[in-house]
Design a protein around this motif. Structure first.
Motif, PDB file in Angstrom:
ATOM      1  N   MET A 139     -39.282 -14.660 -31.171  1.00  0.00           N
ATOM      2  CA  MET A 139     -39.021 -14.191 -32.531  1.00  0.00           C
ATOM      3  C   MET A 139     -40.311 -13.668 -33.170  1.00  0.00           C
ATOM      4  N   CYS A 178     -41.106 -10.226 -31.601  1.00  0.00           N
ATOM      5  CA  CYS A 178     -40.182  -9.185 -32.091  1.00  0.00           C
ATOM      6  C   CYS A 178     -40.539  -8.799 -33.526  1.00  0.00           C
ATOM      7  N   ASP A 179     -40.818  -9.810 -34.320  1.00  0.00           N
ATOM      8  CA  ASP A 179     -41.138  -9.565 -35.714  1.00  0.00           C
ATOM      9  C   ASP A 179     -42.438  -8.762 -35.849  1.00  0.00           C
ATOM     10  N   LEU A 211     -41.712  -5.116 -34.695  1.00  0.00           N
ATOM     11  CA  LEU A 211     -40.955  -4.373 -35.705  1.00  0.00           C
ATOM     12  C   LEU A 211     -41.797  -4.155 -36.963  1.00  0.00           C
ATOM     13  N   GLY A 212     -42.578  -5.146 -37.316  1.00  0.00           N
ATOM     14  CA  GLY A 212     -43.443  -5.034 -38.500  1.00  0.00           C
ATOM     15  C   GLY A 212     -44.461  -3.916 -38.332  1.00  0.00           C
ATOM     16  N   ARG A 235     -43.795  -1.246 -36.903  1.00  0.00           N
ATOM     17  CA  ARG A 235     -43.002  -0.018 -36.816  1.00  0.00           C
ATOM     18  C   ARG A 235     -43.125   0.673 -35.470  1.00  0.00           C
ATOM     19  N   GLU A 253     -41.650   2.251 -32.504  1.00  0.00           N
ATOM     20  CA  GLU A 253     -40.364   2.899 -32.288  1.00  0.00           C
ATOM     21  C   GLU A 253     -40.073   2.980 -30.791  1.00  0.00           C
ATOM     22  N   ARG A 254     -38.894   3.491 -30.459  1.00  0.00           N
ATOM     23  CA  ARG A 254     -38.490   3.474 -29.054  1.00  0.00           C
ATOM     24  C   ARG A 254     -39.467   4.202 -28.136  1.00  0.00           C
ATOM     25  N   ILE A 314     -35.597  -6.048 -25.961  1.00  0.00           N
ATOM     26  CA  ILE A 314     -34.581  -6.256 -27.006  1.00  0.00           C
ATOM     27  C   ILE A 314     -34.941  -5.613 -28.349  1.00  0.00           C
ATOM     28  N   VAL A 315     -36.202  -5.300 -28.582  1.00  0.00           N
ATOM     29  CA  VAL A 315     -36.549  -4.630 -29.832  1.00  0.00           C
ATOM     30  C   VAL A 315     -35.977  -3.215 -29.792  1.00  0.00           C
ATOM     31  N   ARG A 316     -35.164  -2.868 -30.790  1.00  0.00           N
ATOM     32  CA  ARG A 316     -34.453  -1.585 -30.825  1.00  0.00           C
ATOM     33  C   ARG A 316     -33.666  -1.362 -29.535  1.00  0.00           C
TER      34      ARG A 316
END
Lengths: 376, 376
Positions: free
Chosen positions: B91, B94-95, B98-99, B101, B103-104, B126-128
C-alpha cells in the motif's frame, strides 16, 4: 426442464482466445447457478464474496444452488458501499480465500454489484497470482458494465480504480430477476451505462432506448434485450482491445467528468452514485463537444432530455450539498488515469453514436467550460 | 566510450513476444543506468523503490545516473527484510507511486534484492492496472532468480508469495559489481539458485560449478559467466511457460521443502534465508528421490557435498533454534501453492540435471521421510 425462464435466456460470448467466456443473461440464474457452474468448472470449490445488502436477499439461494449441485463453498460478507473498495477489504478477501484453501483450479465468486465485483475480481486476480473467477452481478450497472471485461480494482486516496489488474472472469451469470429488488435510483444509475453504449457508436440503439425505456424500467421484454445488447457492445470492445490501449477508452464516455464529480463528493453515495456521475458526465461531454464545434448543440440537448426523462441527474446543479471550486475538479480530472504525459484525454463526440478519443484536449478549454457550468 | 566494464557485459534476452526484454549483466551498470534506461524508455519518469540497507550504498549513484541522463525521479525507502513483503508496504509503495503521478508510460524501479523486487514488481503490476517496471537487482539471488520472469508478490499469513501477479519487467540491469558488498552468507544464499539450474537440467553446468565455484565467489571471470548462464536458463524456462502451467514448475526444485522451512522459522533471516532453505530443500528433494528409488543416493550425496563445500546448510539440523514438529512442516507443505486438488506436487529427480514434476506424491511418504530427517 425448459421453463419460460430458460426460454428467455440470452448468451453473450466474450471472445478472448483461450480466455473466452460466456455471459448468461435472464431470470432465475441464481437458482440455477450450481448447475451452470458445475457444468463448466468440474470439481471446483467456491469462495463467495458478497456484501451486507445482497447477502440477506441472495446468499442463501445461491449457496443452496451450489449445494444441490454438490459444490463445496465458503462465504465472506463485507460492508456495502464504495468505501469497501479499499486495501483493507482487499486484504480481508485474500485472507478469507487463502484460509479456505481455494486453489488455482477452484473459483472465487463475486455476488453483488460493481463494488463487490471489482474488489473480488482483484482478489481473484492476485491470490496465487490468479484464481478462477465468476461474476454474479446483482445490479444493473454491474450486469451491463463492470462484470464484463476483466477490469478489477480498488480506490486510492489519489483517485478511483487506480489500483487493480485485468483479470477476466470464467463465467458471468446475470440474473435479471434480481433487478426488481433494486431501488429506482439504483436502476436508473445502471441505465446510464446502457444509454452510454448507444451514445458511443449505436445511434439506432439510443433511438430504441428513447422509445422503449419505460418497458426496460418496468421489467418487460425490452429489459433483457437492452442488457444483452449492452453486454454484446462491451464484449465487442473488450475483444478488440482487452488492455485499453485504444478503442476500449471509448467506454469511458462521460467517465472523466463523472469520476471527478464522484471524487468531489467524496464517493458519498447519498449525494452521487457512479451511474449518476456518468449521466452528468455524458451530458457534459456532449455539451463540451458542442462548445468545441465538434457536434451540434441539439445532440447535447437530446442526450440531456432522454436522461432527464428516465430521472437521472443531468447537471452539476443537481448534486445535493454543493461542489468544491472548479480548480479542485480540474485537479481530479488531471489525476484521472486517462491522462497521457500531462495532456488531457477525453472521450468527445461528433453526434449521437459518434464518440471518439480526443487525446490532446487543452486544459484551459475544459477549465473555462467547467466555470460556465459550475453551480455557484 | 568502450570501457573494460562494458567489454565484459553480457546480454540475455527473455523472449516473450511483444513483452520481450533484455537482462544486462556486468559491472558498472548502476553508474550507466540512466543511459541504458533513457535509450530504451524515451521520456519516462521514474519512481525508485529501495530499502534501508541498499539506499546508503546505491541510491545516490543510481539517482545521479538518472539525473545525468535527464530523467526525473522520486524515491521511496522501505525497511529491509522479508517482513516488508506485506500488504502494508504494498500500500505504501502504490501510494508513493500514485502520489508521484507516475503514469502508465513511466516506470517503477526496484533497486534491491528479492524482497524489494517482488514487492515493487507487484506494485508496478497493479498501479493503473500495470505500469512499466525495471529491475536493478543488488543481490546474487535477485540477479539469477527473482528479477527474471515476472513473478511478483507478497507473503500472507497462510504462506509465502501467495498473493501477487505476473508482471514482466521492461529491463533488468544486473550490476555484478555490487555483489562485492554482499555478506558471504548472502552471496552463498544466491549461489543456491545458481546451483539449482545445474540440478534441474544442466548436469555439465553443475559439474562446471563444482570446479569453478571458488572463482565465482572471489569475483573472477566465472562469476559473470555463472550469472549469465543462470539468467539464460531461467529465461528459457519462462519463455516456454510464462504462467507456470507446466515446465516452469521445475524452477521450484527445492522450494516446497524450502518454503516450509522458511515458514517454520517464521521468515526470521537470522535463522534461515530463502537461499539456505532452497539449499536444504534441494538436498532433501534429492534424498527423497533416492528414497523413492528414482535416483541414486550417490547423486544426493554429490549435491550435499557441493553445497556444503560452498558453506551452505544442507540439513534441517543446521537451522539454529530448532524446528516445530513434522506435522507443522507438513501443514506448510500442503498450503504451499504448488498443490493441485489436494495431492502433493514436488519437483523430484532421476539424477543430477534430471529433475521432473511429480504431481501425485503420497503425503504419507513425505511424512515418513521428514520424520527420519527431522532433528529431535
Amino acid at each position: 426442464m425448459t421453463s419460460p425462464a430458460s426460454a428467455a435466456r440470452r448468451t453473450v460470448r466474450v471472445d478472448l482466445g483461450e480466455r473466452s467466456y460466456d455471459i448468461l443473461i435472464g431470470p432465475g440464474l441464481i437458482a440455477s447457478a450450481g448447475a451452470e457452474i458445475g457444468a463448466r468448472l468440474k470439481g471446483c470449490r467456491i469462495a463467495v464474496v458478497t456484501d451486507e445488502h445482497v447477502a440477506p436477499l441472495y446468499l442463501e439461494p445461491f449457496l443452496s444452488s451450489l449445494a444441490d449441485a454438490g459444490i463445496e463453498a465458503v462465504s465472506q460478507v463485507l460492508p456495502a458501499g464504495e468505501k469497501t473498495k479499499s486495501f483493507e477489504h482487499l486484504m480481508t478477501v485474500c485472507d478469507a480465500v487463502l484460509g479456505a484453501r481455494i486453489e488455482r483450479g477452484d473459483a472465487v465468486v463475486a455476488l453483488g454489484g460493481g463494488v463487490i465485483g471489482d474488489l473480488t475480481g482483484f482478489a481473484a486476480g492476485i491470490v496465487r497470482r490468479g484464481s478462477r473467477f465468476i461474476q454474479v452481478p446483482t445490479s444493473l450497472l454491474a450486469q451491463v458494465d463492470s462484470s464484463v471485461g476483466g477490469k478489477t480494482g480498488i480506490n486510492s486516496r489519489h483517485g478511483k480504480n487506480l489500483i487493480g489488474v485485468f483479470h477476466q472472469p470464467d463465467l458471468v451469470l446475470a440474473d435479471t430477476g434480481v433487478l426488481d429488488t433494486l431501488s429506482p435510483r439504483e436502476f436508473r444509475a445502471g441505465y446510464a451505462e446502457v444509454a452510454k453504449y448507444g451514445l458511443i457508436d449505436k445511434p439506432d440503439f439510443f433511438a430504441w432506448l428513447e422509445k422503449n425505456w419505460r418497458d426496460i424500467f418496468s421489467g418487460g421484454e425490452a429489459r433483457i434485450e437492452a442488457i444483452a445488447t449492452s453486454c454484446q457492445a462491451k464484449a465487442d470492445v473488450v475483444a478488440a482491445d482487452e488492455r485499453e490501449t485504444g478503442l476500449r477508452a471509448l467506454l469511458n464516455l462521460g467517465h472523466t467528468f463523472g469520476h471527478a464529480l464522484e471524487a468531489a463528493t467524496e464517493y458519498d453515495s447519498a449525494r452521487l452514485v457512479h451511474g449518476e456521475g456518468v449521466a452528468i458526465g455524458m451530458v457534459l461531454a456532449h455539451q463540451f463537444s458542442a462548445r468545441m464545434n465538434l457536434a451540434s448543440p441539439d445532440d447535447a440537448r437530446r442526450v440531456e432530455a432522454h436522461l432527464k426523462d428516465v430521472g437521472l441527474p443531468v447537471s452539476m446543479d443537481a448534486i445535493p450539498g454543493g461542489l468544491p471550486p472548479v480548480e479542485v475538479l480540474m485537479e481530479a480530472i488531471a489525476q484521472d488515469k486517462k491522462v497521457k504525459s500531462g495532456r488531457l484525454t477525453f472521450i468527445l463526440t461528433r453526434g449521437i453514436g459518434q464518440s471518439f478519443v480526443a487525446d490532446d484536449v487543452p486544459a484551459s478549454e475544459v477549465l473555462s467550460f467547467l466555470k460556465e457550468k459550475h453551480p455557484r
